[in-house]
Scaffold this active site. Sequence first.
Site, PDB file in Angstrom:
ATOM      1  N   ASN A  11      30.492  35.288  38.268  1.00 42.21           N
ATOM      2  CA  ASN A  11      31.316  34.400  37.352  1.00 42.21           C
ATOM      3  C   ASN A  11      32.527  34.165  37.944  1.00 42.21           C
ATOM      4  O   ASN A  11      33.567  35.079  38.159  1.00 42.21           O
ATOM      5  CB  ASN A  11      31.621  35.396  35.991  1.00 42.21           C
ATOM      6  CG  ASN A  11      32.374  34.609  34.827  1.00 42.21           C
ATOM      7  OD1 ASN A  11      32.840  33.545  35.165  1.00 42.21           O
ATOM      8  ND2 ASN A  11      32.817  35.386  33.797  1.00 42.21           N
ATOM      9  N   LYS A  13      34.884  32.331  36.949  1.00 42.13           N
ATOM     10  CA  LYS A  13      35.998  32.180  35.995  1.00 42.13           C
ATOM     11  C   LYS A  13      36.719  30.860  36.381  1.00 42.13           C
ATOM     12  O   LYS A  13      35.864  29.750  36.654  1.00 42.13           O
ATOM     13  CB  LYS A  13      36.756  33.221  35.874  1.00 42.13           C
ATOM     14  CG  LYS A  13      35.955  34.684  35.489  1.00 42.13           C
ATOM     15  CD  LYS A  13      37.084  35.942  35.358  1.00 42.13           C
ATOM     16  CE  LYS A  13      35.954  36.874  34.875  1.00 42.13           C
ATOM     17  NZ  LYS A  13      37.049  37.981  34.525  1.00 42.13           N
ATOM     18  N   HIS A  97      32.133  35.608  26.314  1.00 42.44           N
ATOM     19  CA  HIS A  97      32.818  36.512  27.360  1.00 42.44           C
ATOM     20  C   HIS A  97      34.331  37.142  26.730  1.00 42.44           C
ATOM     21  O   HIS A  97      34.814  36.116  25.864  1.00 42.44           O
ATOM     22  CB  HIS A  97      33.449  35.690  28.434  1.00 42.44           C
ATOM     23  CG  HIS A  97      33.931  36.278  29.906  1.00 42.44           C
ATOM     24  ND1 HIS A  97      35.187  36.905  29.671  1.00 42.44           N
ATOM     25  CD2 HIS A  97      33.189  36.964  30.774  1.00 42.44           C
ATOM     26  CE1 HIS A  97      35.265  37.730  30.639  1.00 42.44           C
ATOM     27  NE2 HIS A  97      34.219  37.835  31.685  1.00 42.44           N
ATOM     28  N   GLU A  99      36.962  37.074  27.536  1.00 46.29           N
ATOM     29  CA  GLU A  99      38.223  36.268  27.601  1.00 46.29           C
ATOM     30  C   GLU A  99      38.218  35.095  26.521  1.00 46.29           C
ATOM     31  O   GLU A  99      39.425  34.731  25.848  1.00 46.29           O
ATOM     32  CB  GLU A  99      38.561  35.700  29.197  1.00 46.29           C
ATOM     33  CG  GLU A  99      39.032  36.778  30.027  1.00 46.29           C
ATOM     34  CD  GLU A  99      38.296  36.528  31.390  1.00 46.29           C
ATOM     35  OE1 GLU A  99      37.604  35.755  32.006  1.00 46.29           O
ATOM     36  OE2 GLU A  99      38.443  37.665  32.141  1.00 46.29           O
ATOM     37  N   GLU A 169      30.471  44.480  29.407  1.00 43.72           N
ATOM     38  CA  GLU A 169      31.635  44.533  29.742  1.00 43.72           C
ATOM     39  C   GLU A 169      32.827  44.980  29.172  1.00 43.72           C
ATOM     40  O   GLU A 169      33.575  44.612  28.216  1.00 43.72           O
ATOM     41  CB  GLU A 169      32.021  42.816  30.160  1.00 43.72           C
ATOM     42  CG  GLU A 169      30.905  42.391  30.842  1.00 43.72           C
ATOM     43  CD  GLU A 169      31.656  41.085  31.896  1.00 43.72           C
ATOM     44  OE1 GLU A 169      31.350  40.841  32.789  1.00 43.72           O
ATOM     45  OE2 GLU A 169      32.383  40.132  31.169  1.00 43.72           O
ATOM     46  N   GLY A 175      38.836  43.074  35.838  1.00 43.67           N
ATOM     47  CA  GLY A 175      39.984  42.584  36.537  1.00 43.67           C
ATOM     48  C   GLY A 175      41.033  43.753  36.824  1.00 43.67           C
ATOM     49  O   GLY A 175      42.107  43.326  37.214  1.00 43.67           O
ATOM     50  N   SER A 214      35.024  45.173  37.254  1.00 43.75           N
ATOM     51  CA  SER A 214      35.467  45.506  38.646  1.00 43.75           C
ATOM     52  C   SER A 214      34.261  46.137  39.386  1.00 43.75           C
ATOM     53  O   SER A 214      34.380  47.029  40.227  1.00 43.75           O
ATOM     54  CB  SER A 214      36.448  46.734  38.486  1.00 43.75           C
ATOM     55  OG  SER A 214      37.687  46.175  37.849  1.00 43.75           O
TER      56      SER A 214
END
Length: 253
Positions: A11, A13, A97, A99, A169, A175, A214
């Site tokens: 991904n 992003k 996702h 985010e 996730e 991250g 990660s």
Amino acid sequence: MSNRRQIIAGNWKMHKDNGEARDYAAKFLELVGEITELDMVICAPFTALSVLKDELEESVVHLGAQNMFWTGEGAYTGEISPRMLTDMACTYVIIGHSERREILHETDEMIAKKVKAALNAGLKPILCVGENLNQREDGRALATVRGQVERDLPDLSPEELRRVVIAYEPIWAIGTGRTASSADAQEMCAGIRSTVAGIAGVVAEEIPILYGGSVKEGNIQELMAETDIDGALVGGASLDAEGFARLVRNALG
Ligand code: 13P
């Protein structure tokens, strides 16, 4: 490790312009273009899809998007339809996702509509679920993720569910350099599979469940060794073609 088809998806992003995407694709194909033992997917920004469609055409690397809207066409300024993605040779699309859930306030209702629309268009949705740090510390990780799965996958036929990919996730691992232990990730992925079994019975055994958060060259093998982890959704470590190629090779064991 299971006998389900394994998937390693990157991904990107909000990274890479078209020149960078072109260079990446050429290098990545040179390094892993002959691997057929698992499915490789690059989920790129919308603006890079056209270039990647040309670069990855007829290769073993699948193309995916990171989001889409839930209707075919209309007055939805700034949105992208499922058919626009299939037109760009996408076969996968990330939906829900964290985010987007957190920063753009996507709700389970919107996510459920997107999953259904992706399936109707022949795309494989990669549905992302995961708990935040508070929920984990309060012992509500599994309940949170179960609720998301149930709300995001309502009213799907077994045939539709067979084409869904789920990515677990945990938000606190994205991250941050902090990966869930492979035992914790396995426990959560097994819980997700049993939730899907509650909705769809034996079909749950066929659904690929990925871990994301990660994931790196150094931990992929350990994660993939778990029974209910069928691959990974990789953010930061997918941005460098050589590093991601090594990660894919490590996933093969
Ligand atoms: P990182 O691999 O950078 O932690 O990101 C995970 C992720 O959000 C993939 O969708």
